[in-house]
Design a protein around this motif. Structure first.
Motif, short mmCIF file in Angstrom:
data_model
loop_
_atom_site.label_atom_id
_atom_site.label_comp_id
_atom_site.label_asym_id
_atom_site.label_seq_id
_atom_site.Cartn_x
_atom_site.Cartn_y
_atom_site.Cartn_z
N PHE A 161 0.77 -1.27 0.06
CA PHE A 161 0.05 0.09 -0.01
C PHE A 161 1.00 1.36 0.04
O PHE A 161 1.88 1.33 0.74
N PHE B 181 -4.96 7.60 1.50
CA PHE B 181 -4.79 6.41 0.64
C PHE B 181 -4.34 6.69 -0.81
O PHE B 181 -5.29 7.69 -1.34
N TYR C 203 -2.90 0.40 -3.94
CA TYR C 203 -2.31 -0.77 -3.46
C TYR C 203 -2.35 -1.94 -4.56
O TYR C 203 -3.12 -1.60 -5.55
N ARG D 123 -1.88 -6.34 -4.95
CA ARG D 123 -1.80 -7.51 -4.22
C ARG D 123 -1.25 -8.52 -5.25
O ARG D 123 -1.62 -8.56 -6.53
N ASP E 195 -6.58 -1.16 -6.68
CA ASP E 195 -7.37 -0.08 -6.32
C ASP E 195 -6.41 1.22 -6.22
O ASP E 195 -5.19 1.33 -5.49
N SER F 185 -7.64 4.31 -6.45
CA SER F 185 -8.72 5.47 -6.38
C SER F 185 -8.10 6.74 -5.80
O SER F 185 -8.86 7.83 -5.84
N ALA G 287 -3.96 -8.60 3.71
CA ALA G 287 -4.44 -7.14 3.89
C ALA G 287 -5.98 -7.02 4.14
O ALA G 287 -6.59 -5.94 4.32
N ASN G 288 -6.73 -7.91 4.12
CA ASN G 288 -8.06 -7.82 4.12
C ASN G 288 -8.62 -7.69 5.70
O ASN G 288 -9.47 -7.56 5.95
N THR G 289 -7.34 -7.96 6.45
CA THR G 289 -7.63 -7.72 8.06
C THR G 289 -7.44 -6.53 8.28
O THR G 289 -7.71 -6.19 9.56
N GLY G 290 -6.77 -5.45 7.40
CA GLY G 290 -6.28 -4.19 8.00
C GLY G 290 -5.34 -4.03 8.89
O GLY G 290 -4.84 -3.01 9.00
N GLN G 291 -4.55 -5.11 8.83
CA GLN G 291 -3.21 -5.13 9.66
C GLN G 291 -1.93 -4.87 8.65
O GLN G 291 -1.72 -5.65 7.97
N LEU G 292 -1.83 -3.50 8.57
CA LEU G 292 -0.64 -3.28 7.90
C LEU G 292 0.56 -2.95 8.77
O LEU G 292 0.67 -2.40 9.80
N TYR H 186 -13.98 -3.46 10.44
CA TYR H 186 -13.02 -3.60 11.04
C TYR H 186 -12.24 -2.57 11.62
O TYR H 186 -12.24 -1.53 10.87
N PHE I 75 -9.30 -0.24 14.15
CA PHE I 75 -7.87 -0.14 14.40
C PHE I 75 -7.40 1.00 15.30
O PHE I 75 -7.74 2.20 14.92
N TYR J 53 -3.84 2.72 15.55
CA TYR J 53 -2.49 2.81 15.18
C TYR J 53 -1.80 3.87 15.78
O TYR J 53 -2.27 5.06 16.22
N LEU K 256 0.80 -0.82 14.71
CA LEU K 256 -0.56 -1.18 15.16
C LEU K 256 -0.46 -1.25 16.63
O LEU K 256 0.32 -2.04 17.23
N TYR L 270 -12.23 -7.04 15.16
CA TYR L 270 -12.92 -7.55 14.09
C TYR L 270 -14.46 -7.90 14.22
O TYR L 270 -15.37 -7.57 13.59
N SER M 261 -11.29 -0.42 8.45
CA SER M 261 -11.48 -1.22 7.05
C SER M 261 -12.81 -1.73 6.50
O SER M 261 -13.50 -2.45 7.27
N ALA N 203 -13.82 -3.89 5.10
CA ALA N 203 -13.46 -4.98 4.16
C ALA N 203 -14.66 -5.71 3.52
O ALA N 203 -14.78 -6.36 2.78
N TRP O 294 -10.00 -2.94 0.67
CA TRP O 294 -8.80 -3.30 1.48
C TRP O 294 -8.00 -2.04 2.14
O TRP O 294 -7.15 -2.08 2.91
N GLN O 295 -8.48 -1.12 1.33
CA GLN O 295 -7.84 0.17 1.96
C GLN O 295 -8.20 0.34 3.38
O GLN O 295 -9.26 0.14 4.02
N LEU O 296 -7.24 1.13 4.31
CA LEU O 296 -7.54 1.54 5.57
C LEU O 296 -8.14 3.07 5.37
O LEU O 296 -7.29 3.84 4.69
#
Lengths: 114, 115
Positions: free
Chosen positions: A33, A45, A48, A50, A56, A58, A98-103, B32, B34, B36, B46, B51, B94, B96, B101-103
């Motif tokens: 990302f 943003f 990104y 994958r 994306d 955008s 990435a779909n969990t948002g943990q970056l 989701y 978060f 940070y 993080l 979730y 997120s 999701a 997938w963007q935050l």
């Protein structure tokens, strides 16, 4: 285990010049990302990838900005004809889920356009 | 459209005091969520994530956050802050379930802990 590596950490360009920023994601991470951080706009943003494919974009300004991921070990963000308003910290992040948002973020590349 | 609001741009507390940093979100489904943290001249790290399930989630360095669907909030808390907690804290969402997938980040809260 090395984190996300961004180079250069600082870059100064003159108005109208080109700037290229590099990002090396954490080994094994499938998503990369790019974000832009400024005092005024905060964290924005940009785009990104994958599995190296653009997913994306955008948030990317339609003119002058482009991003690529030619292989799984690095991504580049290129800004053509830089303008003073492009001055910002550009953050790269990677994720293996990435779909969990943990970056996992790099320390950023600070771009200053004079 | 989804968004995250952090109403407090700056918060100052004394070392040892309790802390709450506020976060409100706007999203049609359950997102989701978060928190940070960004230390000077560093990238974001993080702190914790939500979730589903137990609305109170634990994170690193004794931080915790509580999700409230009725209030659309995800406030960050800590019982006793240390000077090293001084940093900028970002709440993020997120979306999701929408396939993106963007935050989406809030504007951040600058926390200063006074010795």
């Amino acid at each position: 285990n090395a984190g996300v590596i961004q180079t250069p950490r600082h870059k100064v360009t003159g108005k109208g010049q080109e700037a290229t920023l590099w990002c090396e994601p954490i080994s094994g991470h499938s998503a990369v990302f790019w974000y832009r951080q400024t005092i005024v706009q905060g964290l924005e943003f940009l785009t990104y990838f994958r599995n190296q494919a653009p997913i994306d974009d955008s948030g990317m300004p339609k003119e002058r900005f482009s991003a690529q991921m030619p292989n799984q070990s690095h991504s580049t963000l290129k800004i053509q004809s830089t303008q003073p308003q492009d001055s910002a910290v550009y953050l790269c992040a990677s994720s293996n889920r990435a779909n969990t948002g943990q970056l996992y973020f790099g320390e950023g590349s600070k771009l200053t356009v004079l | 459209a989804q968004s995250v609001t952090q109403p407090d741009a700056r918060v100052t507390v004394s070392e040892g005091a309790s802390l709450q940093l506020r976060c409100k979100y706007s999203y049609s489904a359950t997102p989701y969520l978060f928190w940070y943290v960004q230390y000077p001249r560093q990238g974001l790290q993080l702190l914790l994530k939500y979730y589903s399930g137990d609305p109170v989630v634990q994170g690193v360095n004794s931080f915790e956050a509580e999700f409230s669907k009725s209030n659309s909030s995800f406030h960050l808390q800590k019982a006793s802050v240390h000077w090293s907690d001084s940093a900028v804290y970002f709440c993020a969402l997120s979306p999701a379930s929408s396939g993106s997938w963007q935050l989406i980040f809030g504007s951040g809260t600058q926390l200063t802990v006074m010795p």
